[in-house]
Scaffold this motif. Sequence first.
Motif, PDB file in Angstrom:
ATOM      1  N   THR A   1     -29.707  54.523  -9.307  1.00 56.52           N
ATOM      2  CA  THR A   1     -30.506  55.440  -9.957  1.00 56.52           C
ATOM      3  C   THR A   1     -31.089  56.569  -8.941  1.00 56.52           C
ATOM      4  O   THR A   1     -31.880  56.799  -8.409  1.00 56.52           O
ATOM      5  CB  THR A   1     -31.606  55.028 -10.830  1.00 56.52           C
ATOM      6  OG1 THR A   1     -32.562  54.427  -9.866  1.00 56.52           O
ATOM      7  CG2 THR A   1     -31.359  54.361 -12.072  1.00 56.52           C
TER       8      THR A   1
ATOM      9  N   VAL B   1     -23.442  55.384 -11.535  1.00 58.76           N
ATOM     10  CA  VAL B   1     -24.673  55.324 -12.330  1.00 58.76           C
ATOM     11  C   VAL B   1     -24.554  54.283 -13.634  1.00 58.76           C
ATOM     12  O   VAL B   1     -23.495  54.190 -14.117  1.00 58.76           O
ATOM     13  CB  VAL B   1     -25.535  56.663 -12.585  1.00 58.76           C
ATOM     14  CG1 VAL B   1     -25.609  57.415 -11.635  1.00 58.76           C
ATOM     15  CG2 VAL B   1     -24.465  57.380 -13.803  1.00 58.76           C
TER      16      VAL B   1
ATOM     17  N   SER C   1     -25.688  57.116 -19.232  1.00 59.27           N
ATOM     18  CA  SER C   1     -25.492  58.672 -19.234  1.00 59.27           C
ATOM     19  C   SER C   1     -26.863  59.390 -19.134  1.00 59.27           C
ATOM     20  O   SER C   1     -26.763  60.613 -18.467  1.00 59.27           O
ATOM     21  CB  SER C   1     -25.085  58.831 -20.748  1.00 59.27           C
ATOM     22  OG  SER C   1     -26.045  58.504 -21.862  1.00 59.27           O
TER      23      SER C   1
ATOM     24  N   GLU D   1     -28.912  58.655 -16.774  1.00 58.22           N
ATOM     25  CA  GLU D   1     -29.273  58.976 -15.416  1.00 58.22           C
ATOM     26  C   GLU D   1     -28.157  59.825 -14.940  1.00 58.22           C
ATOM     27  O   GLU D   1     -28.655  60.757 -14.153  1.00 58.22           O
ATOM     28  CB  GLU D   1     -28.918  57.733 -14.685  1.00 58.22           C
ATOM     29  CG  GLU D   1     -28.975  57.637 -13.305  1.00 58.22           C
ATOM     30  CD  GLU D   1     -30.291  58.046 -12.535  1.00 58.22           C
ATOM     31  OE1 GLU D   1     -29.972  58.566 -11.371  1.00 58.22           O
ATOM     32  OE2 GLU D   1     -31.148  57.979 -13.221  1.00 58.22           O
ATOM     33  N   LYS D   2     -26.958  60.016 -15.611  1.00 61.10           N
ATOM     34  CA  LYS D   2     -26.044  61.006 -15.085  1.00 61.10           C
ATOM     35  C   LYS D   2     -26.670  62.542 -15.490  1.00 61.10           C
ATOM     36  O   LYS D   2     -26.701  63.481 -14.677  1.00 61.10           O
ATOM     37  CB  LYS D   2     -24.814  60.925 -15.714  1.00 61.10           C
ATOM     38  CG  LYS D   2     -23.496  61.990 -15.484  1.00 61.10           C
ATOM     39  CD  LYS D   2     -22.447  61.714 -16.192  1.00 61.10           C
ATOM     40  CE  LYS D   2     -21.487  62.812 -15.655  1.00 61.10           C
ATOM     41  NZ  LYS D   2     -20.145  62.603 -16.182  1.00 61.10           N
ATOM     42  N   ASP D   3     -27.311  62.568 -16.648  1.00 63.94           N
ATOM     43  CA  ASP D   3     -28.016  63.661 -16.927  1.00 63.94           C
ATOM     44  C   ASP D   3     -29.040  64.146 -16.051  1.00 63.94           C
ATOM     45  O   ASP D   3     -29.225  65.425 -15.912  1.00 63.94           O
ATOM     46  CB  ASP D   3     -28.397  63.768 -18.414  1.00 63.94           C
ATOM     47  CG  ASP D   3     -27.507  63.577 -19.351  1.00 63.94           C
ATOM     48  OD1 ASP D   3     -26.085  64.029 -19.240  1.00 63.94           O
ATOM     49  OD2 ASP D   3     -27.550  63.240 -20.661  1.00 63.94           O
TER      50      ASP D   3
ATOM     51  N   LEU E   1     -27.930  65.538 -12.790  1.00 66.61           N
ATOM     52  CA  LEU E   1     -27.221  66.992 -13.068  1.00 66.61           C
ATOM     53  C   LEU E   1     -28.256  68.148 -13.436  1.00 66.61           C
ATOM     54  O   LEU E   1     -28.136  69.360 -12.953  1.00 66.61           O
ATOM     55  CB  LEU E   1     -26.084  66.821 -14.060  1.00 66.61           C
ATOM     56  CG  LEU E   1     -25.071  66.183 -13.833  1.00 66.61           C
ATOM     57  CD1 LEU E   1     -24.279  66.159 -15.363  1.00 66.61           C
ATOM     58  CD2 LEU E   1     -23.940  66.922 -12.725  1.00 66.61           C
TER      59      LEU E   1
ATOM     60  N   VAL F   1     -22.209  65.627  -6.621  1.00 66.41           N
ATOM     61  CA  VAL F   1     -22.516  66.341  -7.823  1.00 66.41           C
ATOM     62  C   VAL F   1     -21.584  67.784  -7.888  1.00 66.41           C
ATOM     63  O   VAL F   1     -21.417  68.209  -8.802  1.00 66.41           O
ATOM     64  CB  VAL F   1     -24.000  66.940  -7.474  1.00 66.41           C
ATOM     65  CG1 VAL F   1     -24.577  67.872  -8.753  1.00 66.41           C
ATOM     66  CG2 VAL F   1     -25.003  65.598  -7.489  1.00 66.41           C
TER      67      VAL F   1
ATOM     68  N   ILE G   1     -19.464  61.894 -10.658  1.00 70.23           N
ATOM     69  CA  ILE G   1     -20.515  60.981 -11.251  1.00 70.23           C
ATOM     70  C   ILE G   1     -19.854  60.200 -12.327  1.00 70.23           C
ATOM     71  O   ILE G   1     -19.469  60.768 -13.337  1.00 70.23           O
ATOM     72  CB  ILE G   1     -21.725  61.724 -11.607  1.00 70.23           C
ATOM     73  CG1 ILE G   1     -22.233  62.704 -10.501  1.00 70.23           C
ATOM     74  CG2 ILE G   1     -22.904  60.869 -11.992  1.00 70.23           C
ATOM     75  CD1 ILE G   1     -23.220  63.748 -10.882  1.00 70.23           C
ATOM     76  N   TYR G   2     -19.924  59.126 -12.141  1.00 68.86           N
ATOM     77  CA  TYR G   2     -19.452  58.201 -13.185  1.00 68.86           C
ATOM     78  C   TYR G   2     -20.260  56.880 -13.715  1.00 68.86           C
ATOM     79  O   TYR G   2     -21.058  56.341 -12.914  1.00 68.86           O
ATOM     80  CB  TYR G   2     -17.947  57.364 -12.521  1.00 68.86           C
ATOM     81  CG  TYR G   2     -16.885  58.146 -12.014  1.00 68.86           C
ATOM     82  CD1 TYR G   2     -15.834  58.876 -13.116  1.00 68.86           C
ATOM     83  CD2 TYR G   2     -16.841  58.864 -10.846  1.00 68.86           C
ATOM     84  CE1 TYR G   2     -15.040  59.687 -12.752  1.00 68.86           C
ATOM     85  CE2 TYR G   2     -15.715  59.718 -10.341  1.00 68.86           C
ATOM     86  CZ  TYR G   2     -14.818  59.990 -11.514  1.00 68.86           C
ATOM     87  OH  TYR G   2     -13.956  60.872 -11.248  1.00 68.86           O
ATOM     88  N   ILE G   3     -20.099  56.773 -15.074  1.00 71.53           N
ATOM     89  CA  ILE G   3     -21.083  55.845 -15.485  1.00 71.53           C
ATOM     90  C   ILE G   3     -20.457  54.348 -15.653  1.00 71.53           C
ATOM     91  O   ILE G   3     -19.257  54.194 -16.045  1.00 71.53           O
ATOM     92  CB  ILE G   3     -21.228  56.128 -16.787  1.00 71.53           C
ATOM     93  CG1 ILE G   3     -22.015  57.605 -17.046  1.00 71.53           C
ATOM     94  CG2 ILE G   3     -22.234  55.215 -17.726  1.00 71.53           C
ATOM     95  CD1 ILE G   3     -22.030  58.101 -18.473  1.00 71.53           C
TER      96      ILE G   3
END
Length: 371
Positions: A227, A280, A283, A285-287, A290, A301, A306-308
């Motif tokens: 994270t 990560v 989703s 956490e990706k948001d 960003l 970035v 960035i991959y879930i």
Amino acid sequence: MKSIKRITTLLLAILFAAALLAGCAQSGPAEGTPPAATTSQPSASSEPSASAPAQRTVTDMAGRTVTLPAEIKKIGTFGSIGVLNAFVETMGAGDLICNEGSPSFVKSPSWTKYQYLFTPQIKDLTPFQGADSELLMENILAAKPDLCLTMDSSLTQQLEKQGLTVIQLSWTKTEDVKQCITLLGDILNKQDVAADYLKYFDDMMAKAADLTKNIKQEDKKTVVYGTPSQFAQPHLIAEWWIDKAGGISVTATARKDSTTESLTYTLEDLLKWNPQYMFVSTSSEKDAVLKDARLAGITAVKNGAIYIVPRIAHVWGNRTTEQPLTILWAINKLYPDLVPDEELAKDISYFYSHFFKYDFTDDQIKEIMGK
């Protein structure tokens, strides 16, 4: 005198004939004649049948000697439910799980999405743990699990006090997964499945090593897992699978103690590391990454790298029997020429069909692989 001899001879002939008749009476029925039906009742002192299940003792990974019931028809999972369910499902015994996940699991769509495919029966069952992870003993005792699986000594003690059969597993070192699988194979009488998985694990490790062996050190991609929006890497094992995928984890040398499970760092650390990729778990956490302007200059970035990490039976980035797939998935993201999408799709399909006995559709596999 002659008459006495005749009588003696006659008596001998009669006795001989009688003996012949007695022998015939004891012989089997004539060919083509079915034997008469017979039943036999075992005596009170008869030994149990060799094929009948019997109690056994095993030593669990906490060093406890545990007597197992003759048959295991219900398995309860406690504490690290995601990891434990994945173990049971890998052994092809998911239908024995007799509890729903805890509230924190159930509220996550990524948990229910696949768990309800692998173990559909749990959807209608009661949880064994509450919102704050306390044991719901009334639910547990009502369900009467034949076997309880934990990874926590305090849970083991609480369950054992209720007279329940408890096996404690442990996964602190990378190779512990093999011991866990071997132990479960003995417990469930699925030694063949355990041996099959261990071979699969070793074969996949060899495959990954062969794929990445020619990557030069200066060409290896740098990765942060966890994270990053909260500056945390929660699982030590990620350092292992990133390395096996031919990457360099930027947090690998940041822990003061190499056995420390979780790591926190600072914004300054992350900016200095400047990872090329971010893996990560969600989703959201990706948001968050960003949306954080402070992270906008990081290479991962800027490049949208960035991959879930998939979460199927469990989060692939954490401890799970699915970890060989984690490595192939990571290679696919870092070095797509080494593991094309078609190859990764085959590996995913095989694993779940072979061990979990579940066949994913092509669309499901594409979704699992992610973009």
